[in-house]
Each structure stands twice: as C-alpha cells, then as structure tokens.
Write a protein that holds these residues in place. Structure first.
Motif, PDB file in Angstrom:
ATOM      1  N   GLN A 236      16.569  92.485  35.973  1.00 43.55           N
ATOM      2  CA  GLN A 236      16.455  91.043  36.121  1.00 43.55           C
ATOM      3  C   GLN A 236      15.291  90.509  35.296  1.00 43.55           C
ATOM      4  OE1 GLN A 236      13.946  89.396  38.776  1.00 43.55           O
ATOM      5  NE2 GLN A 236      15.386  88.168  39.918  1.00 43.55           N
ATOM      6  N   LEU A 237      15.439  89.316  34.800  1.00 41.32           N
ATOM      7  CA  LEU A 237      14.370  88.633  34.078  1.00 41.32           C
ATOM      8  C   LEU A 237      13.786  87.537  34.959  1.00 41.32           C
ATOM      9  CD1 LEU A 237      16.130  88.150  30.612  1.00 41.32           C
ATOM     10  CD2 LEU A 237      14.518  89.954  31.252  1.00 41.32           C
ATOM     11  N   GLY A 238      12.540  87.226  34.733  1.00 41.18           N
ATOM     12  CA  GLY A 238      11.960  86.046  35.372  1.00 41.18           C
ATOM     13  C   GLY A 238      10.994  86.309  36.495  1.00 41.18           C
ATOM     14  N   VAL A 248      11.816  92.269  29.106  1.00 42.95           N
ATOM     15  CA  VAL A 248      12.373  91.186  28.291  1.00 42.95           C
ATOM     16  C   VAL A 248      13.836  91.439  27.942  1.00 42.95           C
ATOM     17  CG1 VAL A 248      10.164  90.431  27.352  1.00 42.95           C
ATOM     18  CG2 VAL A 248      11.459  92.209  26.164  1.00 42.95           C
ATOM     19  N   GLU A 249      14.262  92.702  28.003  1.00 42.12           N
ATOM     20  CA  GLU A 249      15.674  93.062  27.873  1.00 42.12           C
ATOM     21  C   GLU A 249      15.992  93.990  29.035  1.00 42.12           C
ATOM     22  OE1 GLU A 249      16.932  94.450  24.032  1.00 42.12           O
ATOM     23  OE2 GLU A 249      15.520  93.129  22.977  1.00 42.12           O
ATOM     24  N   PRO A 250      16.749  93.533  30.018  1.00 40.57           N
ATOM     25  CA  PRO A 250      16.914  94.285  31.266  1.00 40.57           C
ATOM     26  C   PRO A 250      17.891  95.450  31.166  1.00 40.57           C
ATOM     27  CG  PRO A 250      18.109  92.228  31.389  1.00 40.57           C
ATOM     28  CD  PRO A 250      17.369  92.203  30.093  1.00 40.57           C
ATOM     29  N   GLY A 254      25.904  97.303  30.145  1.00 41.26           N
ATOM     30  CA  GLY A 254      26.307  97.840  28.849  1.00 41.26           C
ATOM     31  C   GLY A 254      25.314  97.643  27.728  1.00 41.26           C
ATOM     32  N   ARG A 255      24.106  97.226  28.036  1.00 45.36           N
ATOM     33  CA  ARG A 255      23.111  97.000  26.981  1.00 45.36           C
ATOM     34  C   ARG A 255      22.671  98.326  26.367  1.00 45.36           C
ATOM     35  NH1 ARG A 255      21.584  93.568  31.233  1.00 45.36           N
ATOM     36  NH2 ARG A 255      21.805  91.353  30.757  1.00 45.36           N
ATOM     37  N   PRO A 256      22.246  98.309  25.104  1.00 42.15           N
ATOM     38  CA  PRO A 256      21.849  99.551  24.434  1.00 42.15           C
ATOM     39  C   PRO A 256      20.432  99.998  24.742  1.00 42.15           C
ATOM     40  CG  PRO A 256      21.723  97.728  22.883  1.00 42.15           C
ATOM     41  CD  PRO A 256      22.305  97.160  24.156  1.00 42.15           C
ATOM     42  N   ARG A 257      19.633  99.121  25.344  1.00 39.56           N
ATOM     43  CA  ARG A 257      18.248  99.495  25.616  1.00 39.56           C
ATOM     44  C   ARG A 257      17.656  98.617  26.710  1.00 39.56           C
ATOM     45  NH1 ARG A 257      14.437  97.071  20.676  1.00 39.56           N
ATOM     46  NH2 ARG A 257      14.840  94.865  21.083  1.00 39.56           N
ATOM     47  N   GLU A 283      10.393 100.896  24.428  1.00 40.56           N
ATOM     48  CA  GLU A 283      11.838 100.773  24.325  1.00 40.56           C
ATOM     49  C   GLU A 283      12.483 101.992  24.988  1.00 40.56           C
ATOM     50  OE1 GLU A 283      14.953  99.962  20.757  1.00 40.56           O
ATOM     51  OE2 GLU A 283      14.027 101.962  20.789  1.00 40.56           O
ATOM     52  N   PHE A 284      13.279 101.744  26.028  1.00 40.59           N
ATOM     53  CA  PHE A 284      14.051 102.781  26.678  1.00 40.59           C
ATOM     54  C   PHE A 284      15.476 102.719  26.111  1.00 40.59           C
ATOM     55  CE2 PHE A 284      10.763 101.389  29.589  1.00 40.59           C
ATOM     56  CZ  PHE A 284      10.237 102.570  30.104  1.00 40.59           C
ATOM     57  N   ARG A 285      15.788 103.596  25.173  1.00 38.98           N
ATOM     58  CA  ARG A 285      17.129 103.627  24.624  1.00 38.98           C
ATOM     59  C   ARG A 285      18.081 104.220  25.658  1.00 38.98           C
ATOM     60  NH1 ARG A 285      17.139 106.287  18.769  1.00 38.98           N
ATOM     61  NH2 ARG A 285      19.314 105.621  18.979  1.00 38.98           N
ATOM     62  N   LEU A 286      19.273 103.666  25.755  1.00 41.46           N
ATOM     63  CA  LEU A 286      20.217 104.051  26.795  1.00 41.46           C
ATOM     64  C   LEU A 286      21.385 104.829  26.196  1.00 41.46           C
ATOM     65  CD1 LEU A 286      20.279 100.716  28.835  1.00 41.46           C
ATOM     66  CD2 LEU A 286      18.828 102.742  29.182  1.00 41.46           C
TER      67      LEU A 286
END
Length: 622
Positions: A236-238, A248-250, A254-257, A283-286
């Motif tokens: 979650q953001l915020g 900043v990128e949760p 299906g997100r890549p990171r 950066e946590f790459r997924l």
C-alpha cells in the motif's frame, strides 16, 4: 559494533545533537531543502537523534541496493530489511537495545513499562510521532477485538490485553494485568511492531471510534485496507512510516519489483552527524520461483542476497559468483531446532486423525519410520545430523528426550505399534481408519522450499512401508498460509524454531503463536481469547500455556528457567512436532562494492536477518 553516543560527555545527554556538531544530509534531500520543498534537516530530526557508529568508516550517500524476492507470499523479505520497532536486537543476538524508543524502565514485577520517546521525532510525512500514536495503537487498535481479533500473548498477560497511558508527549506507560518479562524482546522481533505502525493522525480517519462514517459491518475491512499490518504494509502507498525507506512501488498485483526510497524524516545519524540512510533506495526484484533468483544471483545482478539462496541447493550458484571475484560470502549460523519439522495438526477437522494424534504411540510410530540418516545424506549432503526438536547439546535448555527420542530408523517397530493400535491394512497395504477410510495425511508445504519438499518425498516412501499415506500438497507460501489459517491440513511443514532462541520462539513447544504454532492454531486462538474462541487444547498443552504465563511473570531468571524446562519436558511428552535433522549453517552473498555489511550474522526470524545489522548504514564504494 554499534554504540550509543552522548554528545561530548555523559553530561551532554541533556544537550541536543546540534549543540555539539554539524548535521549533514543526502545531496538529493539538500536540493529539496534549497528548492523549498522540504524542511531543513534540523527541523526533521529529533532533538537527540540516535547516533550510530557504522560498521565501516567512509560511508557515502547514494545508490540503489538490488536484492530479490518471490513475487507471491514473500513480503516478509521487505520487513526483514527495513521494519523498525520500539526496540531492536544487538548484532550478536544477545540483548535488546533502544531503537524508536530512546530508553525504557520497568518495574520489578514486569507489569509496567515506561517508554521514553525521542522528542521531536516525526513520521515520514513530517507529522510528529508522540505518545498519542502509541496510545492509539494499543488502546484503539490492538485492544479492539472488532479490528484486531484476539491479540497474541505478547500483548496480554493475566487474561487481559495491555493498556497504554500517556504521561506526556514523549513518555507512555504500558500496563499489564500480570508480568510480561519478555515484552522488550517481543518489540524487537518481527511480530512486535504494532505499537509504532499506526500513525494516529492518519489511521484515526479509518477507525470507527474516531470516524462514525466508517462504522458498520465492513469497519475492520476498511481499517485493514488503509492501515495494514505485517506483509500488507508493503502493498500500500500513503501510510506514513518510521522506517528508513518509504514504499513508492508496492508489492503485489504482478509488479516486477518493490521499490523503497529514503525517508527524509528518518531519525538516526552517524558519528559525523550525517543523517541515515546512506542508500537512496532498495529495489526488491520479484521472481516467479527460487530458481530464477538463483540464476539472477549467479549472473551477478544482485548486491546482497540472503533469501532463497542461503541453503545447500544454491551452493553451485554461490561458488560460480565467487569465482568471478565480484562478490563474497556472508556466514549465517542457523538458530533453528530442526531444518524440516512436521507440525501434526491436533485440531484437524478429521476426528479420526485427531484421535490418533492424541495417542503418543501413533506419533512415535511416524517418527520411527523416518530414515533421518537418508534425509541428512541425500537432501543435506551430510552436513546435518538426525534430530528431533529442541535446543542443541550444551545449551542451558538442552533436553535429551526432546532432542533424541524416537529418531532411530525402526520401521518394523513402527509397524508393530500401528498393528497394536488396531489399524488394519487394505489390499494396497495402507492402513485403514475405524470408519474404513484410508489413513491419509495431507502435508502442506511451500513449494519453493526445495529441501522440505525433497525431505517429504523421502518420508512419503518410508511411511508407505508402514501403511501411512502421506499426501504432499506443495503450493505457494501465501496459499499454504491460508490453508493453515483455515485449518485445512493434517501436517504443516516448516522449520522448527527455538534452537538457539527457545524462549524467543517457542512456537513448536507450546501453542502460542497465532500463525505458526501449526500443531494447533485453534488451540492458540483458545489461549489468546481466554477460552472464548478456538478449540480447547489437550491437558498437556493447557499446562504448558499456564506455565508460559507463569514464565512471563517470573521475577528472577532462575525461576523462569525452571518453568521453561518444565514446558520443554511436557513438549517431549506431547510429541506434537516431529523433527528430522539439525539445521545447516546458511550462506548469503554480497557485492564487494557494498560496505557496512557484517561478515557474519545470525540466520534467524526473531533476529530478522539482516535488519539488526542496520542496512541504513550500508553503502556503496568502488
């Protein structure tokens, strides 16, 4: 090694840091200050920031640390890197240190703690962090059963949930109805962050007591979606945080990171007065599976990797990377009691199986049928020894019976026990339950845990010889967790915690952990709800839960140790969790460009590797 510096001298503890040295910040933040987009650093830090002596000198600002996680059910990997509590563990896993709290006091009965907060500390959105936030978290969230459910035992004692009282903006009193001697240690662990993850100014707007517009049947759903705990925090953001980096990128969808960036209001500085963290971001790459992470590591694309590459199965990839001369190994002594544990679900809805689990002879037969020497040889390359559960030899809580009973490979004896229990065989040689059904035990296991799946495969063959059908149900970690929550399994498979740290992580010895005491999660719910919910445990488990309450309230170490040894002796009687082999040492890998990372650190969950080594003071240098 970390130290806590008071400016100039002990007398300077009453002075602000600014009175004795200049403050510095990352260039990117300074640019925002110059542009009028961010308050000056002196206004963003508390009056007395924690001063941390970095593991290495010469720390530099900048850079993104690249690491990797699984794309599904691996959110705890973020927690292990960045989550902050009121307290934290020291590097050696020996004692608890101040963290968000500047200090604390406790009375002799361990029923009252007073936490002294850092005056002027702020959330990541710049709002003050004060005693009001902790009072809100304790009294309005944790103590509200409609929002929080039955609180875990770390937050209650004497059958009552803790209560918080504001003394002033920077002091808060936590009261328990009975002693809770381990409270600071619990706050340092990965499950003890609730007191500092609910900013009142943000979360109150989603709380039915503070905003009647969100009251109703979906009040809990609304609150949890906006002010989540545990893994959902990274999805979650915020929501403001006190962590070194802000999402900043949760995680998920299906997100890549997952990307976390520097918190401009993070409260510690180094000995030169430079605000931490040094790193701009992590950066946590997924990835879909652990094999992809191992391949990515071997290609040299990760700066620091511990998760999913620490075991023997990734040894070749680690060696391949070392041969390139760009990375070095991290040594991580394992603290677990067994590498693969079978948590026999004594609360399974299957009454026939539940009755068998209530007979220790049946569980002894299952244990005797295992070929632990074969598991050690074929799965762990001979680096482990046959073991049941419990602390190692030489530990003050070593219990020989708990550790070594029924670990010999005696399939004929196991079959004789099952014969004596009246379990006849069908035409295929499998045992039959009294109602005529085949004796089948479903084992849920994380499919990414190759060593666990391989161990189960060997046990499956061994149990077939005595007529027990082991059904291996491997799935993503999130699915396994959901199956456990819904009580849909006969065996839960996981490491057995509580080797080096048995009092910190006793979940295999007594039903007290609401997610991981999978020998009976409804037993845990019964315990945490004061008998109002869940399933009443066996007499031996109730006795252990009572002893655990007494242990928490013990006023001397000797008294506490006597009580805990009784818990372990009763765990040996109960045999609810079957171990297999000892846990091998783990290894991680770091880039030679990444500094500040200790060469060795515990490989543990309660010491949430690598968090207590303070990633906020990691830095890159060529």
């Amino acid at each position: 090694m970390r130290i806590y510096l008071k400016c100039l001298s002990v007398l300077a503890s009453s002075f602000s840091l600014g009175a004795c040295q200049t403050l510095h910040e990352a260039p990117a933040l300074n640019a925002e200050v110059v542009a009028g987009k961010l308050a000056p650093l002196r206004q963003r830090l508390p009056e007395k920031p924690e001063v941390i002596s970095p593991n290495e000198t010469g720390g530099r600002y900048g850079g993104i640390l690249h690491t990797a996680l699984l794309a599904n059910g691996d959110d705890n990997g973020v927690l292990r890197f960045i989550a902050q509590g009121l307290t934290r563990w020291d590097p050696g896993f020996d004692q608890v240190l101040p963290n968000i709290a500047e200090r604390w006091t406790v009375n002799e009965s361990a029923t009252e703690y007073v936490f002294h907060l850092r005056r002027g500390m702020r959330w990541s959105d710049g709002q003050p962090f004060t005693a009001d936030d902790i009072v809100f978290a304790v009294n309005d969230v944790i103590a509200d059963p409609t929002l929080f459910g039955a609180p875990p035992d770390r937050y209650q004692a004497g059958g009552r949930v803790m209560q918080a009282e504001k003394i002033d903006d920077w002091q808060v009193r936590i009261r328990f109805a009975a002693g809770n001697r381990q409270f600071p240690e619990e706050l340092a662990g990965p499950y003890g962050h609730h007191l500092v993850i609910y900013p009142r100014h943000y979360c109150a707007q989603f709380h039915p007591r503070h905003n009647p517009a969100v009251a109703g049947n979906k009040a809990r759903e609304t609150f949890e979606s906006k002010c989540p705990a545990y893994g959902e925090r990274w999805m979650q953001l915020g929501k403001p945080t006190l962590d070194p980096w802000v999402v900043v990128e949760p995680y998920g969808d299906g997100r890549p990171r997952v990307l976390v960036q520097r918190n401009p209001f993070f409260w510690p500085v180094d000995t030169a007065g430079r605000q931490l963290s040094y790193l701009d971001a992590i950066e946590f790459r997924l990835f879909r599976n652990a094999d992809e992470i191992v391949r990515t590591l071997a290609e040299g694309q990760l700066d620091l990797q511990i998760r999913h590459v620490a075991g023997l199965s990734a040894r070749d990839a680690r060696q391949q990377l070392l041969a390139r001369g760009t990375h070095v190994l991290l040594e991580m002594p394992d603290v677990n009691a067994s590498a693969v544990g079978l948590y026999l679900n004594h609360t399974t809805p299957d009454e026939a199986v539940r009755k068998l689990y209530g007979d220790v002879r049946f569980k002894a037969a299952l244990s005797l049928a295992m070929d632990r020497a074969a598991i050690a040889r074929e799965v762990f390359q001979g680096e482990v020894q046959p073991w049941q559960v419990g602390p190692p030899v030489g530990h003050r809580f070593y219990d020989a019976r708990l550790a070594t009973q029924y670990i010999g490979h005696e399939p004929a004896r196991a079959a004789q026990i099952l014969d004596a229990l009246g379990l006849a065989r069908d035409a295929q040689g499998y045992r039959l339950l009294p109602d005529g059904r085949r004796l089948s035990l479903r084992a849920i296991v994380n499919r990414q845990s190759a060593q666990m799946v391989s161990t189960l495969a060997l046990i499956q063959v061994a149990w077939k010889q005595i007529g027990v059908d082991l059904v291996i149900e491997a799935a993503d970690r999130s699915v396994v967790a959901q199956r456990a929550w819904s009580n849909d399994y006969e065996i839960g498979v996981d490491v057995v915690s509580g080797g080096i740290d048995p009092t910190q992580n006793p979940r295999a010895y007594l039903a007290q952990h609401p997610a991981d005491s999978r020998q009976g999660l409804p037993w845990v719910l019964w315990y945490n709800s004061g008998g109002k919910r869940g399933m009443k445990p066996s007499p031996g488990m109730i006795q252990r839960q009572q002893l655990w309450d007494q242990w928490k309230a013990a006023t001397s170490q000797d008294e506490a140790d006597v009580l805990f040894r009784r818990i372990l002796a009763l765990a040996a009687d109960g045999l609810e969790v079957l171990g297999t082999v000892t846990s091998p040492a783990q290894q991680g890998v770091r880039s030679l460009r990444l500094h500040g990372v200790p060469a060795s650190m515990p490989g543990a969950w309660i010491w949430p590797t690598p968090n207590p080594s303070l990633p906020q003071q990691y830095f890159f240098a060529d």
